[in-house]
Design a protein around this motif. Structure first.
Motif, PDB file in Angstrom:
ATOM      1  N   VAL A  81       0.788  -1.230   0.000  1.00  0.00           N
ATOM      2  CA  VAL A  81       0.000   0.000   0.000  1.00  0.00           C
ATOM      3  C   VAL A  81       0.824   1.287   0.000  1.00  0.00           C
ATOM      4  O   VAL A  81       0.269   2.358  -0.217  1.00  0.00           O
ATOM      5  N   ARG A 114     -10.310  10.590   1.485  1.00  0.00           N
ATOM      6  CA  ARG A 114      -9.643  10.569   2.785  1.00  0.00           C
ATOM      7  C   ARG A 114     -10.502  11.071   3.871  1.00  0.00           C
ATOM      8  O   ARG A 114     -11.261  11.812   3.939  1.00  0.00           O
ATOM      9  N   GLU A 117      -1.747   1.215  -6.067  1.00  0.00           N
ATOM     10  CA  GLU A 117      -1.383   2.613  -5.818  1.00  0.00           C
ATOM     11  C   GLU A 117      -2.412   3.554  -6.431  1.00  0.00           C
ATOM     12  O   GLU A 117      -2.810   4.540  -5.810  1.00  0.00           O
ATOM     13  N   GLN A 125      -5.605   2.972  -6.926  1.00  0.00           N
ATOM     14  CA  GLN A 125      -6.802   2.935  -6.098  1.00  0.00           C
ATOM     15  C   GLN A 125      -6.612   3.730  -4.811  1.00  0.00           C
ATOM     16  O   GLN A 125      -7.499   4.462  -4.387  1.00  0.00           O
ATOM     17  N   MET A 126      -5.441   3.587  -4.189  1.00  0.00           N
ATOM     18  CA  MET A 126      -5.185   4.289  -2.932  1.00  0.00           C
ATOM     19  C   MET A 126      -5.153   5.806  -3.141  1.00  0.00           C
ATOM     20  O   MET A 126      -5.601   6.557  -2.288  1.00  0.00           O
ATOM     21  N   THR A 184      -6.011  -6.703  -1.930  1.00  0.00           N
ATOM     22  CA  THR A 184      -5.024  -6.506  -2.993  1.00  0.00           C
ATOM     23  C   THR A 184      -4.758  -7.777  -3.799  1.00  0.00           C
ATOM     24  O   THR A 184      -3.908  -7.780  -4.669  1.00  0.00           O
TER      25      THR A 184
END
Length: 92
Positions: free
Chosen positions: A14, A92, A84, A86-87, A75
């Protein structure tokens, strides 16, 4: 089953590629500090009674399990680049 390897797997998947090396260093230092805290406090809690020590760590394990279920994305079968992306897109 143990939480030990989970941190290493999550770190490598992640963390963004651009900062992965530095961020993994910070994550590992944090991990070792947490391991020290557990190793240091266990005998103290054990002196208070066997039930106290295991109850405290059982509660911590349940909280950790809930946080992992809620915050760690699946994942399996995805490339690091897809993870990456997607993150970065996640709110947030």
């Amino acid at each position: 089953m143990t939480w030990g390897p989970v941190s290493r797997v999550v770190e490598t998947e992640v963390l963004p590629l651009s900062i992965r090396g530095s961020a993994m260093s910070v994550a590992e230092v944090t991990n070792f500090v947490a391991l020290f805290a557990v190793s240091f406090t266990f005998p103290i809690l054990l002196a208070g009674g066997t039930g106290v020590a295991f109850l405290v760590f059982a509660v911590m394990g349940v909280v950790a399990f809930a946080l992992v279920l809620r915050l760690v994305p699946e994942t399996k079968g995805r490339s690091l680049e897809e993870i990456e992306k997607q993150m970065r897109a996640a709110p947030r």
